[in-house]
Design an enzyme around this catalytic site. Structure first.
Site, PDB file in Angstrom:
ATOM      1  N   SER A   1     -13.477  -9.533  17.382  1.00  0.00           N
ATOM      2  CA  SER A   1     -12.107  -9.376  17.867  1.00  0.00           C
ATOM      3  C   SER A   1     -11.550 -10.657  18.474  1.00  0.00           C
ATOM      4  O   SER A   1     -10.388 -10.697  18.878  1.00  0.00           O
ATOM      5  CB  SER A   1     -12.029  -8.240  18.888  1.00  0.00           C
ATOM      6  OG  SER A   1     -12.899  -8.489  19.974  1.00  0.00           O
ATOM      7  N   GLY A   2     -12.356 -11.715  18.530  1.00  0.00           N
ATOM      8  CA  GLY A   2     -11.892 -12.972  19.093  1.00  0.00           C
ATOM      9  C   GLY A   2     -11.035 -13.772  18.124  1.00  0.00           C
ATOM     10  O   GLY A   2     -11.039 -13.538  16.916  1.00  0.00           O
ATOM     11  N   TYR A   3     -10.330 -14.748  18.656  1.00  0.00           N
ATOM     12  CA  TYR A   3      -9.400 -15.565  17.874  1.00  0.00           C
ATOM     13  C   TYR A   3     -10.126 -16.358  16.787  1.00  0.00           C
ATOM     14  O   TYR A   3      -9.790 -16.271  15.596  1.00  0.00           O
ATOM     15  CB  TYR A   3      -8.650 -16.509  18.822  1.00  0.00           C
ATOM     16  CG  TYR A   3      -7.722 -17.501  18.158  1.00  0.00           C
ATOM     17  CD1 TYR A   3      -6.807 -17.109  17.191  1.00  0.00           C
ATOM     18  CD2 TYR A   3      -7.743 -18.839  18.537  1.00  0.00           C
ATOM     19  CE1 TYR A   3      -5.944 -18.022  16.606  1.00  0.00           C
ATOM     20  CE2 TYR A   3      -6.880 -19.766  17.960  1.00  0.00           C
ATOM     21  CZ  TYR A   3      -5.982 -19.351  16.994  1.00  0.00           C
ATOM     22  OH  TYR A   3      -5.130 -20.259  16.412  1.00  0.00           O
TER      23      TYR A   3
ATOM     24  N   ALA B   1     -13.300 -16.022  15.789  1.00  0.00           N
ATOM     25  CA  ALA B   1     -14.113 -15.126  14.960  1.00  0.00           C
ATOM     26  C   ALA B   1     -13.273 -14.445  13.895  1.00  0.00           C
ATOM     27  O   ALA B   1     -13.714 -14.287  12.748  1.00  0.00           O
ATOM     28  CB  ALA B   1     -14.803 -14.086  15.833  1.00  0.00           C
TER      29      ALA B   1
ATOM     30  N   ARG C   1     -17.896  -4.617  20.627  1.00  0.00           N
ATOM     31  CA  ARG C   1     -18.542  -3.958  21.759  1.00  0.00           C
ATOM     32  C   ARG C   1     -18.391  -2.446  21.734  1.00  0.00           C
ATOM     33  O   ARG C   1     -19.142  -1.739  22.404  1.00  0.00           O
ATOM     34  CB  ARG C   1     -17.986  -4.525  23.067  1.00  0.00           C
ATOM     35  CG  ARG C   1     -18.533  -5.906  23.402  1.00  0.00           C
ATOM     36  CD  ARG C   1     -17.878  -6.490  24.620  1.00  0.00           C
ATOM     37  NE  ARG C   1     -16.473  -6.807  24.370  1.00  0.00           N
ATOM     38  CZ  ARG C   1     -15.653  -7.284  25.296  1.00  0.00           C
ATOM     39  NH1 ARG C   1     -16.076  -7.464  26.538  1.00  0.00           N
ATOM     40  NH2 ARG C   1     -14.400  -7.563  24.990  1.00  0.00           N
TER      41      ARG C   1
ATOM     42  N   LEU D   1     -23.142  -8.942  24.000  1.00  0.00           N
ATOM     43  CA  LEU D   1     -23.969 -10.086  24.378  1.00  0.00           C
ATOM     44  C   LEU D   1     -24.666  -9.906  25.721  1.00  0.00           C
ATOM     45  O   LEU D   1     -25.623 -10.610  26.019  1.00  0.00           O
ATOM     46  CB  LEU D   1     -23.124 -11.363  24.417  1.00  0.00           C
ATOM     47  CG  LEU D   1     -22.658 -11.898  23.065  1.00  0.00           C
ATOM     48  CD1 LEU D   1     -21.686 -13.050  23.268  1.00  0.00           C
ATOM     49  CD2 LEU D   1     -23.840 -12.335  22.220  1.00  0.00           C
TER      50      LEU D   1
ATOM     51  N   SER E   1     -18.578 -15.633  23.104  1.00  0.00           N
ATOM     52  CA  SER E   1     -19.170 -15.951  24.398  1.00  0.00           C
ATOM     53  C   SER E   1     -18.621 -14.946  25.389  1.00  0.00           C
ATOM     54  O   SER E   1     -17.404 -14.728  25.434  1.00  0.00           O
ATOM     55  CB  SER E   1     -18.814 -17.370  24.843  1.00  0.00           C
ATOM     56  OG  SER E   1     -19.468 -17.705  26.048  1.00  0.00           O
TER      57      SER E   1
ATOM     58  N   LYS F   1     -20.928 -23.503  28.981  1.00  0.00           N
ATOM     59  CA  LYS F   1     -21.058 -23.919  27.585  1.00  0.00           C
ATOM     60  C   LYS F   1     -22.199 -24.912  27.413  1.00  0.00           C
ATOM     61  O   LYS F   1     -22.945 -24.861  26.420  1.00  0.00           O
ATOM     62  CB  LYS F   1     -19.745 -24.534  27.085  1.00  0.00           C
ATOM     63  CG  LYS F   1     -18.558 -23.593  27.083  1.00  0.00           C
ATOM     64  CD  LYS F   1     -18.788 -22.348  26.230  1.00  0.00           C
ATOM     65  CE  LYS F   1     -18.708 -22.604  24.751  1.00  0.00           C
ATOM     66  NZ  LYS F   1     -18.727 -21.348  23.955  1.00  0.00           N
TER      67      LYS F   1
ATOM     68  N   SER G   1      -6.692 -19.529  24.004  1.00  0.00           N
ATOM     69  CA  SER G   1      -6.087 -20.827  24.295  1.00  0.00           C
ATOM     70  C   SER G   1      -4.684 -20.954  23.734  1.00  0.00           C
ATOM     71  O   SER G   1      -3.856 -21.732  24.232  1.00  0.00           O
ATOM     72  CB  SER G   1      -6.967 -21.946  23.731  1.00  0.00           C
ATOM     73  OG  SER G   1      -7.112 -21.820  22.326  1.00  0.00           O
TER      74      SER G   1
END
Length: 339
Positions: free
Chosen positions: A11-13, A15, A34, A63, A84, A159, A199
């Site tokens: 669901s990330g940008y 990814a 998740r 994670l 992350s 990171k 971002s």
């Protein structure tokens, strides 16, 4: 049979774009979410670029927990570990570090147990930067950020330590799985969905007039589509095994970005403010009005840059101009009704 790739955090940008491009190139893709409720969100986002029917599957895995990772890796050829975990706001310096490091190790343990060919991990250029914020010049992948520097913000420390943990794990591993890491700069470009902007939200705030001006912050702008290309090159290239690759782009001050938006969008960019906010004003606001700005104050005026010669030479990677990434991002946000 098509090769299969597991992408973490679907669901990330970044990814989401990884999934779309892998499907476009003929791979079968599985991605972790998740909860089952996120599956529809990912499918709809990816569908704006490519038809995922029959070639996109899901695994429930977080994670921050061990459950689900062995099943997620079953039958997988490659892993793009993009996700992350987000740490909650806290005075505890380990709030971001522990989830990022432990999540990375969960992925690697499951991948090596399954005999995955290669894991490509998304790190950050901030993990290969001088600790001194006064530093200028150009650095490369041979440099590691000092995680013990007390001036590091939690994100940079997390990171750095997560990537270091990955390499330390692989040093003690004797098996077929390989590791490669990709270290991006500031990621912009088109969006698949107006939700979960990450971002890209900076550009949305500029276009909407929410920012009174631009602080003296410099960014190495990389288009999300080029970053995905770097990941896939790192996944498939025989020379990429065991390597770190910086995937940064052209350096722009935020005032440069504001001018690009103002000039490039025409009437649509009328609310973008191009004036520079003085450093002292940013520091005063961070101290007395908006504590969320405290993490950016050490970066005011910093102009350290990174070399992408390694990715260009070994992988043949060619990122597009920063202006294109910024304007395509803006056009996409407007088209999706995000501003």
């Amino acid at each position: 049979m098509p090769e299969s790739v597991l992408v973490t955090g679907g669901s990330g940008y970044i990814a989401g774009w990884c999934i779309a491009e892998l499907l476009h190139r003929g791979y079968d893709v599985r991605t972790t979410v998740r909860s089952p409720e996120r599956e529809r969100f990912v499918t709809e986002a990816v569908s704006t670029e490519v038809d995922p029917a029959g070639r996109l599957g899901f695994a429930i895995a977080d994670l921050t927990a061990d459950d689900g990772w062995d099943a997620a890796m079953k039958g997988v050829d490659y892993v793009l570990h993009v996700a992350s975990p987000l740490g909650a706001a806290s005075d505890d310096p380990q709030a971001l570090v522990a989830p990022a490091r432990d999540g990375t190790l969960r992925v690697l343990r499951a991948a090596t147990a399954a005999g995955v060919r290669r894991v490509v991990m998304t790190s950050a250029a901030n993990a290969a930067s001088p600790s001194s914020y006064a530093s200028e010049g150009v650095t490369d992948e041979t440099l590691w950020t000092d995680p013990d520097d007390p001036t590091l913000i939690p994100y940079r420390r997390s990171k750095t330590l997560a990537e270091r943990a990955a390499w330390d794990y692989m040093e003690g591993y004797d098996g077929p799985t390989e590791l490669t890491t990709v270290l991006p700069g500031a990621v912009f470009g088109p969006v698949l969905t107006p939700d979960n902007l990450g971002s890209v939200g900076i550009i949305a705030r500029m276009i909407s007039g929410q920012m009174a001006g631009a602080p003296r912050i410099g960014l190495e702008v990389v288009d999300v589509r080029d970053l995905v290309d770097a990941h896939i090159l790192a996944m498939t290239s025989s020379v990429a095994a065991g390597q770190r690759f910086l995937a940064t782009g052209e350096f722009l001050w935020m005032t440069d970005m504001a001018r690009i938006l103002r000039d490039g969008l025409g009437e649509r960019g009328r609310r973008v403010r191009t004036r520079r906010i003085p450093d002292f004003a940013v520091r005063l606001t961070a101290r007395f009005k908006d504590p969320s700005l405290r993490e950016i104050t050490p970066s005011l005026g910093r102009r350290n840059r990174h070399s992408t010669e390694k990715a260009r030479t070994l992988l043949g990677w060619q990122p597009r101009p920063a202006r294109e990434a910024v304007l395509d991002c803006a056009d996409s946000l407007i088209a999706h009704g995000a501003v």
